[in-house]
Design an enzyme around this catalytic site. Sequence first.
Site, PDB file in Angstrom:
ATOM      1  CG  HIS A 265      43.203  -1.710  56.806  1.00 45.98           C
ATOM      2  ND1 HIS A 265      44.412  -2.244  57.182  1.00 45.98           N
ATOM      3  CD2 HIS A 265      42.341  -2.043  57.801  1.00 45.98           C
ATOM      4  CE1 HIS A 265      44.295  -2.879  58.333  1.00 45.98           C
ATOM      5  NE2 HIS A 265      43.047  -2.779  58.735  1.00 45.98           N
ATOM      6  CG  HIS A 306      52.562   0.709  57.771  1.00 46.88           C
ATOM      7  ND1 HIS A 306      52.402   0.916  59.115  1.00 46.88           N
ATOM      8  CD2 HIS A 306      51.874  -0.417  57.478  1.00 46.88           C
ATOM      9  CE1 HIS A 306      51.670  -0.056  59.626  1.00 46.88           C
ATOM     10  NE2 HIS A 306      51.337  -0.883  58.659  1.00 46.88           N
ATOM     11  CG  ASP A 364      48.580  -4.929  51.808  1.00 43.04           C
ATOM     12  OD1 ASP A 364      48.417  -3.987  52.594  1.00 43.04           O
ATOM     13  OD2 ASP A 364      48.085  -6.060  51.992  1.00 43.04           O
TER      14      ASP A 364
HETATM   15  C1  SDX Z   1      47.859  -2.143  55.831  1.00 45.03           C
HETATM   16  O1  SDX Z   1      47.897   0.027  60.256  1.00 45.03           O
HETATM   17  C2  SDX Z   1      48.336  -1.176  59.946  1.00 45.03           C
HETATM   18  O2  SDX Z   1      49.054  -1.832  60.696  1.00 45.03           O
HETATM   19  C3  SDX Z   1      47.839  -1.705  58.614  1.00 45.03           C
HETATM   20  C4  SDX Z   1      48.435  -3.024  58.124  1.00 45.03           C
HETATM   21  C5  SDX Z   1      48.027  -4.195  59.000  1.00 45.03           C
HETATM   22  O3  SDX Z   1      48.749  -5.206  58.974  1.00 45.03           O
HETATM   23  O4  SDX Z   1      46.925  -4.112  59.623  1.00 45.03           O
HETATM   24  O5  SDX Z   1      49.852  -2.938  58.079  1.00 45.03           O
HETATM   25  C6  SDX Z   1      47.923  -3.352  56.715  1.00 45.03           C
HETATM   26  O6  SDX Z   1      46.835  -1.503  55.783  1.00 45.03           O
HETATM   27  C7  SDX Z   1      49.103  -1.706  55.102  1.00 45.03           C
HETATM   28  C8  SDX Z   1      48.891  -0.397  54.291  1.00 45.03           C
HETATM   29  C9  SDX Z   1      48.210  -0.776  52.963  1.00 45.03           C
HETATM   30  N1  SDX Z   1      47.803   0.475  52.245  1.00 45.03           N
HETATM   31  C10 SDX Z   1      48.429   0.840  51.126  1.00 45.03           C
HETATM   32  O7  SDX Z   1      49.427   0.289  50.651  1.00 45.03           O
HETATM   33  C11 SDX Z   1      47.763   2.032  50.436  1.00 45.03           C
HETATM   34  C12 SDX Z   1      48.819   3.071  50.055  1.00 45.03           C
HETATM   35  N2  SDX Z   1      49.344   3.689  51.292  1.00 45.03           N
HETATM   36  C13 SDX Z   1      48.759   4.938  51.730  1.00 45.03           C
HETATM   37  O8  SDX Z   1      47.371   5.018  51.539  1.00 45.03           O
HETATM   38  C14 SDX Z   1      49.267   5.335  53.118  1.00 45.03           C
HETATM   39  O9  SDX Z   1      50.623   5.151  53.109  1.00 45.03           O
HETATM   40  C15 SDX Z   1      48.697   4.673  54.346  1.00 45.03           C
HETATM   41  C16 SDX Z   1      47.209   4.745  54.400  1.00 45.03           C
HETATM   42  C17 SDX Z   1      49.127   3.246  54.418  1.00 45.03           C
HETATM   43  C18 SDX Z   1      49.258   5.419  55.548  1.00 45.03           C
HETATM   44  O10 SDX Z   1      48.728   6.697  55.508  1.00 45.03           O
HETATM   45  P1  SDX Z   1      49.070   7.783  56.648  1.00 45.03           P
HETATM   46  O11 SDX Z   1      49.825   7.191  57.762  1.00 45.03           O
HETATM   47  O12 SDX Z   1      47.826   8.536  56.963  1.00 45.03           O
HETATM   48  O13 SDX Z   1      50.096   8.677  55.938  1.00 45.03           O
HETATM   49  P2  SDX Z   1      49.698   9.914  55.037  1.00 45.03           P
HETATM   50  O14 SDX Z   1      48.607   9.535  54.105  1.00 45.03           O
HETATM   51  O15 SDX Z   1      49.508  11.092  55.921  1.00 45.03           O
HETATM   52  O16 SDX Z   1      51.025  10.077  54.170  1.00 45.03           O
HETATM   53  C19 SDX Z   1      52.087  10.896  54.593  1.00 45.03           C
HETATM   54  C20 SDX Z   1      52.606  11.518  53.297  1.00 45.03           C
HETATM   55  C21 SDX Z   1      51.521  12.277  52.528  1.00 45.03           C
HETATM   56  O17 SDX Z   1      52.175  13.244  51.749  1.00 45.03           O
HETATM   57  P3  SDX Z   1      52.286  14.789  52.345  1.00 45.03           P
HETATM   58  O18 SDX Z   1      50.859  15.221  52.660  1.00 45.03           O
HETATM   59  O19 SDX Z   1      53.150  14.684  53.581  1.00 45.03           O
HETATM   60  O20 SDX Z   1      52.936  15.598  51.225  1.00 45.03           O
HETATM   61  O21 SDX Z   1      53.048  10.471  52.412  1.00 45.03           O
HETATM   62  C22 SDX Z   1      52.233  10.470  51.252  1.00 45.03           C
HETATM   63  C23 SDX Z   1      50.971  11.244  51.587  1.00 45.03           C
HETATM   64  O22 SDX Z   1      50.405  11.832  50.412  1.00 45.03           O
HETATM   65  N3  SDX Z   1      51.939   9.072  50.956  1.00 45.03           N
HETATM   66  C24 SDX Z   1      51.955   8.544  49.738  1.00 45.03           C
HETATM   67  C25 SDX Z   1      51.683   7.183  49.917  1.00 45.03           C
HETATM   68  N4  SDX Z   1      51.493   6.923  51.216  1.00 45.03           N
HETATM   69  C26 SDX Z   1      51.644   8.104  51.851  1.00 45.03           C
HETATM   70  N5  SDX Z   1      52.178   9.095  48.528  1.00 45.03           N
HETATM   71  C27 SDX Z   1      52.117   8.245  47.478  1.00 45.03           C
HETATM   72  N6  SDX Z   1      51.881   6.919  47.567  1.00 45.03           N
HETATM   73  C28 SDX Z   1      51.642   6.357  48.777  1.00 45.03           C
HETATM   74  N7  SDX Z   1      51.404   5.071  48.871  1.00 45.03           N
END
Ligand code: SDX
Length: 427
Positions: A265, A306, A364
Amino acid sequence: MADKKAQLIIEGNAPVELPVLTGTVGPDVIDVRSLTATGRFTFDPGFMSTASCESKITYIDGDKGILLHRGYPIEQLAEQSDYLETCYLLLNGELPSKEEKAQFVSTIKNHTMVHEQLKTFFNGFRRDAHPMAIMCGVVGALSAFYHDSLDINNPQHREVSAMRLVAKMPTIAAMTYKYSMGQPMMYPRNDLNYAENFLHMMFNTPCEIKPISPVLAKAMDKIFILHADHEQNASTSTVRLAGSSGANPFACIAAGIAALWGPAHGGANEAVLAMLDEIGDVSNIDKFIAKAKDKNDPFKLMGFGHRVYKNRDPRATVMKQTCDEVLGELGITNDPQLELAMRLEEIALTDPYFKERNLYPNVDFYSGIILKAIGIPTSMFTVIFALARTVGWISHWKEMLSGPYKIGRPRQLYTGYEQRDLPANRD
Ligand code: SDX
């Protein structure tokens, strides 16, 4: 909201009719509140398909990459508004008139100081404590200083608490930084605007009061706007849940700060810089892209992906533009981390793994590069996010408390033991 219906047919049972509710824009929702009568719950870990509340504050269209605050696009607010005007909009629902803006700015200015006793809380922390650990503690402690305004059912108490929090977060954030530096904490100044005042408290000392760069102050203010609110994200949902028990606003915001801290997050902005440092050079990008795709490797590309945006995060676009402006104004050319970040984005966005999963840079990804150029240390990046998001948190808290609400109390799918007795004659 139109009276559309959904039918749920559970084998062997009469169909259950559920109302379908329609908002102003965005997906319809199926109102499952009557489902308990069937003796069943919905099951949605992570709330992937759950609307937790009705709200009028922020709207996100993840497919189109749209972000509206009270209907106004984030791009327009970032370019034409300022943070305190955006705060007024989020808190009150409409843009302020000239007089309302002047009154709001004056109210905030006159609440920026903190109680002198609050300083003593810092001494309990090690100087190298993570600033977010200090923020969680000190913001939560604010409730010990404002016994005069903790009645959450009193609209005036809610209002003054909101003003105090928006006004004091920059002061507390800067105090956290000064404490880590071993420098004297700086008092806020009423002759500076919100962003200038924050930079003054961060970087000036009693020995020398340097003028604040208007370029850096404008960039700081824009970063505050871009982080102000974002619908029902993890930390905002945490604030709503804490508020639903009747907890005081300072405790609720401290809960939001704690939830924001996680690298999935708000902690991602700090993690992006650490990741860029770990990658080190463009020649290593392919190795890290492979790690991000490897299911057996917990590494994720920080600043990418996201829950809602399946297109570019509109804030990332504005952030990148701001990044170019600030670095250009500061005469920083060929910033190695920016070069690396841009190359990483380019490679990732051509990779099928990222394209198939709609993984784009989020808010971010570039913010850390600007914050670093402004002189903010990496450990303070999430503190900046918390400072800016406080208005969003408190707007949602106010919105929830301004109407009927119930304490948030989800149920579960229980897969543990059925009832069993303790073994007899245990020694
Ligand atoms: C913020 O919610 C908000 O509005 C948050 C925010 C706000 O203003 O409040 O926008 C701020 O938190 C932005 C996000 C910051 N986090 C990151 O940058 C960390 C990296 N991102 C991931 O951890 C992830 O993308 C999330 C947590 C942001 C979202 O996760 P989800 O929605 O649960 O998606 P997921 O983990 O289920 O991913 C779907 C697929 C998966 O692969 P499969 O299982 O389908 O094969 O995408 C992959 C994930 O492994 N994936 C990634 C990835 N993000 C998702 N793979 C590699 N790198 C990534 N960053």
